[in-house]
Motif scaffolding. Sequence first.
Motif, PDB file in Angstrom:
ATOM      1  N   LEU A  25     -30.378  27.605  46.965  1.00 52.08           N
ATOM      2  CA  LEU A  25     -29.451  26.487  46.790  1.00 52.08           C
ATOM      3  C   LEU A  25     -29.406  25.602  48.042  1.00 52.08           C
ATOM      4  O   LEU A  25     -29.391  24.375  47.944  1.00 52.08           O
ATOM      5  CB  LEU A  25     -28.052  27.011  46.448  1.00 52.08           C
ATOM      6  N   VAL A  26     -29.373  26.239  49.189  1.00 50.01           N
ATOM      7  CA  VAL A  26     -29.378  25.477  50.451  1.00 50.01           C
ATOM      8  C   VAL A  26     -30.657  24.646  50.548  1.00 50.01           C
ATOM      9  O   VAL A  26     -30.624  23.470  50.920  1.00 50.01           O
ATOM     10  CB  VAL A  26     -29.233  26.421  51.669  1.00 50.01           C
ATOM     11  N   SER A  27     -31.771  25.252  50.199  1.00 53.18           N
ATOM     12  CA  SER A  27     -33.051  24.546  50.252  1.00 53.18           C
ATOM     13  C   SER A  27     -33.050  23.323  49.330  1.00 53.18           C
ATOM     14  O   SER A  27     -33.477  22.232  49.727  1.00 53.18           O
ATOM     15  CB  SER A  27     -34.183  25.495  49.866  1.00 53.18           C
ATOM     16  N   LEU A  28     -32.569  23.490  48.117  1.00 51.27           N
ATOM     17  CA  LEU A  28     -32.523  22.359  47.192  1.00 51.27           C
ATOM     18  C   LEU A  28     -31.553  21.278  47.664  1.00 51.27           C
ATOM     19  O   LEU A  28     -31.831  20.081  47.517  1.00 51.27           O
ATOM     20  CB  LEU A  28     -32.132  22.832  45.790  1.00 51.27           C
ATOM     21  N   ARG A  29     -30.433  21.689  48.235  1.00 53.55           N
ATOM     22  CA  ARG A  29     -29.487  20.694  48.753  1.00 53.55           C
ATOM     23  C   ARG A  29     -30.143  19.892  49.872  1.00 53.55           C
ATOM     24  O   ARG A  29     -30.005  18.671  49.948  1.00 53.55           O
ATOM     25  CB  ARG A  29     -28.211  21.377  49.257  1.00 53.55           C
ATOM     26  N   ARG A  30     -30.868  20.547  50.763  1.00 51.84           N
ATOM     27  CA  ARG A  30     -31.563  19.849  51.850  1.00 51.84           C
ATOM     28  C   ARG A  30     -32.648  18.922  51.303  1.00 51.84           C
ATOM     29  O   ARG A  30     -32.869  17.820  51.825  1.00 51.84           O
ATOM     30  CB  ARG A  30     -32.178  20.852  52.833  1.00 51.84           C
ATOM     31  N   GLN A  31     -33.330  19.372  50.262  1.00 53.92           N
ATOM     32  CA  GLN A  31     -34.358  18.526  49.661  1.00 53.92           C
ATOM     33  C   GLN A  31     -33.749  17.263  49.057  1.00 53.92           C
ATOM     34  O   GLN A  31     -34.350  16.186  49.138  1.00 53.92           O
ATOM     35  CB  GLN A  31     -35.137  19.295  48.595  1.00 53.92           C
ATOM     36  N   THR A  32     -32.549  17.381  48.454  1.00 54.84           N
ATOM     37  CA  THR A  32     -31.897  16.183  47.910  1.00 54.84           C
ATOM     38  C   THR A  32     -31.520  15.230  49.030  1.00 54.84           C
ATOM     39  O   THR A  32     -31.671  14.014  48.887  1.00 54.84           O
ATOM     40  CB  THR A  32     -30.647  16.519  47.068  1.00 54.84           C
ATOM     41  N   GLN A  33     -31.056  15.767  50.140  1.00 54.94           N
ATOM     42  CA  GLN A  33     -30.701  14.909  51.279  1.00 54.94           C
ATOM     43  C   GLN A  33     -31.936  14.230  51.841  1.00 54.94           C
ATOM     44  O   GLN A  33     -31.904  13.039  52.190  1.00 54.94           O
ATOM     45  CB  GLN A  33     -29.991  15.731  52.355  1.00 54.94           C
ATOM     46  N   ASN A  34     -33.023  14.963  51.934  1.00 54.81           N
ATOM     47  CA  ASN A  34     -34.274  14.384  52.423  1.00 54.81           C
ATOM     48  C   ASN A  34     -34.792  13.311  51.470  1.00 54.81           C
ATOM     49  O   ASN A  34     -35.228  12.245  51.914  1.00 54.81           O
ATOM     50  CB  ASN A  34     -35.331  15.475  52.613  1.00 54.81           C
ATOM     51  N   ALA A  35     -34.723  13.582  50.174  1.00 55.92           N
ATOM     52  CA  ALA A  35     -35.205  12.614  49.188  1.00 55.92           C
ATOM     53  C   ALA A  35     -34.388  11.326  49.255  1.00 55.92           C
ATOM     54  O   ALA A  35     -34.943  10.224  49.167  1.00 55.92           O
ATOM     55  CB  ALA A  35     -35.161  13.220  47.788  1.00 55.92           C
ATOM     56  N   PHE A  36     -33.068  11.445  49.440  1.00 55.45           N
ATOM     57  CA  PHE A  36     -32.242  10.251  49.578  1.00 55.45           C
ATOM     58  C   PHE A  36     -32.592   9.512  50.870  1.00 55.45           C
ATOM     59  O   PHE A  36     -32.618   8.283  50.908  1.00 55.45           O
ATOM     60  CB  PHE A  36     -30.750  10.596  49.545  1.00 55.45           C
ATOM     61  N   TYR A 137     -38.556  10.686  42.799  1.00 48.07           N
ATOM     62  CA  TYR A 137     -38.574  11.979  43.475  1.00 48.07           C
ATOM     63  C   TYR A 137     -37.151  12.475  43.723  1.00 48.07           C
ATOM     64  O   TYR A 137     -36.838  13.635  43.482  1.00 48.07           O
ATOM     65  CB  TYR A 137     -39.343  11.877  44.797  1.00 48.07           C
ATOM     66  N   TYR A 138     -36.286  11.586  44.185  1.00 50.14           N
ATOM     67  CA  TYR A 138     -34.890  11.957  44.430  1.00 50.14           C
ATOM     68  C   TYR A 138     -34.245  12.464  43.141  1.00 50.14           C
ATOM     69  O   TYR A 138     -33.600  13.512  43.130  1.00 50.14           O
ATOM     70  CB  TYR A 138     -34.111  10.761  44.984  1.00 50.14           C
ATOM     71  N   ASN A 139     -34.413  11.713  42.058  1.00 49.36           N
ATOM     72  CA  ASN A 139     -33.801  12.118  40.798  1.00 49.36           C
ATOM     73  C   ASN A 139     -34.366  13.443  40.287  1.00 49.36           C
ATOM     74  O   ASN A 139     -33.635  14.254  39.716  1.00 49.36           O
ATOM     75  CB  ASN A 139     -33.946  11.018  39.749  1.00 49.36           C
ATOM     76  N   GLN A 166     -24.873  16.601  42.587  1.00 45.83           N
ATOM     77  CA  GLN A 166     -25.223  15.331  43.226  1.00 45.83           C
ATOM     78  C   GLN A 166     -25.415  14.267  42.150  1.00 45.83           C
ATOM     79  O   GLN A 166     -25.778  14.567  41.016  1.00 45.83           O
ATOM     80  CB  GLN A 166     -26.520  15.478  44.024  1.00 45.83           C
ATOM     81  N   GLU A 167     -25.205  13.004  42.530  1.00 40.05           N
ATOM     82  CA  GLU A 167     -25.409  11.879  41.622  1.00 40.05           C
ATOM     83  C   GLU A 167     -26.883  11.515  41.548  1.00 40.05           C
ATOM     84  O   GLU A 167     -27.584  11.555  42.559  1.00 40.05           O
ATOM     85  CB  GLU A 167     -24.688  10.635  42.135  1.00 40.05           C
ATOM     86  N   LEU A 168     -27.318  11.118  40.356  1.00 44.37           N
ATOM     87  CA  LEU A 168     -28.649  10.550  40.215  1.00 44.37           C
ATOM     88  C   LEU A 168     -28.603   9.108  40.709  1.00 44.37           C
ATOM     89  O   LEU A 168     -27.563   8.461  40.690  1.00 44.37           O
ATOM     90  CB  LEU A 168     -29.096  10.590  38.756  1.00 44.37           C
ATOM     91  N   PHE A 169     -29.731   8.606  41.153  1.00 44.94           N
ATOM     92  CA  PHE A 169     -29.844   7.217  41.602  1.00 44.94           C
ATOM     93  C   PHE A 169     -30.249   6.400  40.377  1.00 44.94           C
ATOM     94  O   PHE A 169     -31.419   6.268  40.054  1.00 44.94           O
ATOM     95  CB  PHE A 169     -30.900   7.104  42.699  1.00 44.94           C
ATOM     96  N   GLU A 170     -29.242   5.862  39.700  1.00 47.17           N
ATOM     97  CA  GLU A 170     -29.492   5.149  38.452  1.00 47.17           C
ATOM     98  C   GLU A 170     -29.082   3.692  38.585  1.00 47.17           C
ATOM     99  O   GLU A 170     -28.106   3.373  39.245  1.00 47.17           O
ATOM    100  CB  GLU A 170     -28.704   5.774  37.304  1.00 47.17           C
ATOM    101  N   ILE A 171     -29.826   2.861  37.890  1.00 46.30           N
ATOM    102  CA  ILE A 171     -29.502   1.447  37.821  1.00 46.30           C
ATOM    103  C   ILE A 171     -28.758   1.250  36.508  1.00 46.30           C
ATOM    104  O   ILE A 171     -29.252   1.597  35.443  1.00 46.30           O
ATOM    105  CB  ILE A 171     -30.767   0.577  37.899  1.00 46.30           C
ATOM    106  N   GLU A 172     -27.556   0.691  36.604  1.00 46.64           N
ATOM    107  CA  GLU A 172     -26.665   0.585  35.439  1.00 46.64           C
ATOM    108  C   GLU A 172     -27.122  -0.459  34.425  1.00 46.64           C
ATOM    109  O   GLU A 172     -27.150  -0.200  33.242  1.00 46.64           O
ATOM    110  CB  GLU A 172     -25.238   0.259  35.912  1.00 46.64           C
ATOM    111  N   ASP A 173     -27.434  -1.653  34.865  1.00 43.13           N
ATOM    112  CA  ASP A 173     -27.745  -2.762  33.983  1.00 43.13           C
ATOM    113  C   ASP A 173     -29.190  -2.660  33.499  1.00 43.13           C
ATOM    114  O   ASP A 173     -30.123  -2.595  34.295  1.00 43.13           O
ATOM    115  CB  ASP A 173     -27.524  -4.076  34.742  1.00 43.13           C
ATOM    116  N   ALA A 174     -29.389  -2.696  32.185  1.00 41.66           N
ATOM    117  CA  ALA A 174     -30.736  -2.553  31.617  1.00 41.66           C
ATOM    118  C   ALA A 174     -31.673  -3.655  32.089  1.00 41.66           C
ATOM    119  O   ALA A 174     -32.858  -3.418  32.318  1.00 41.66           O
ATOM    120  CB  ALA A 174     -30.670  -2.539  30.095  1.00 41.66           C
TER     121      ALA A 174
END
Length: 184
Positions: A25-36, A137-139, A166-174
């Motif tokens: 879990l720690v590894s995945l959390r760090r990977q999300t921070q790195n991806a962001f 990659y982040y998502n 964590q939140e996905l990096f999504e664009i709201e407006d189509a």
Amino acid sequence: MTAVIVLIVILALLVVYGVAQYNGLVSLRRQTQNAFGQIDVQLKRRYDLIPNLVETVKGYMKHEQDTLEKVIQARNQAMAARGVGEKAAAESQLSSVLGGIMAISESYPELRSNQNMLSLQEELKSTENKISFARQYYNDIVTAYNTRIESFPSSIFATSGGFKPQELFEIEDAIQRENVKVQF
């Protein structure tokens, strides 16, 4: 005596399993921070290109000052945004105004043939692709992380370890989901 040894072995295996779950879990959390962080690197590159773009088109687009000011304002807001949701919303706005300046610039034949503009066009296209890959990659990492913290039995360790989705990096407006067109 044998029962005690079996019990100790079972407890030891459970502890090892728990440590492995927690470390995963720690590894995945760090990977999300790195991806962001990688998204931020590419966005910074885009932010650095925008003043050059504005300066290049400024001389040609004298009647479009309002559009140029909107681009700079959207850039500044995007740079100030914090967190995934706020950053995604600001980036949507920036992409929208960049699309506007690109569309307007098509009305200026001299600008379309300007070497600086052609170079900036290529840089922006490359940067937009890199931003897109970094977001993807982040998502992907966030999805893996969120799945892990919601799945049993790792959800037990996630809850006790304070791991939050964590939140996905999504664009709201189509409309804003489309790539910025940077063709001159």
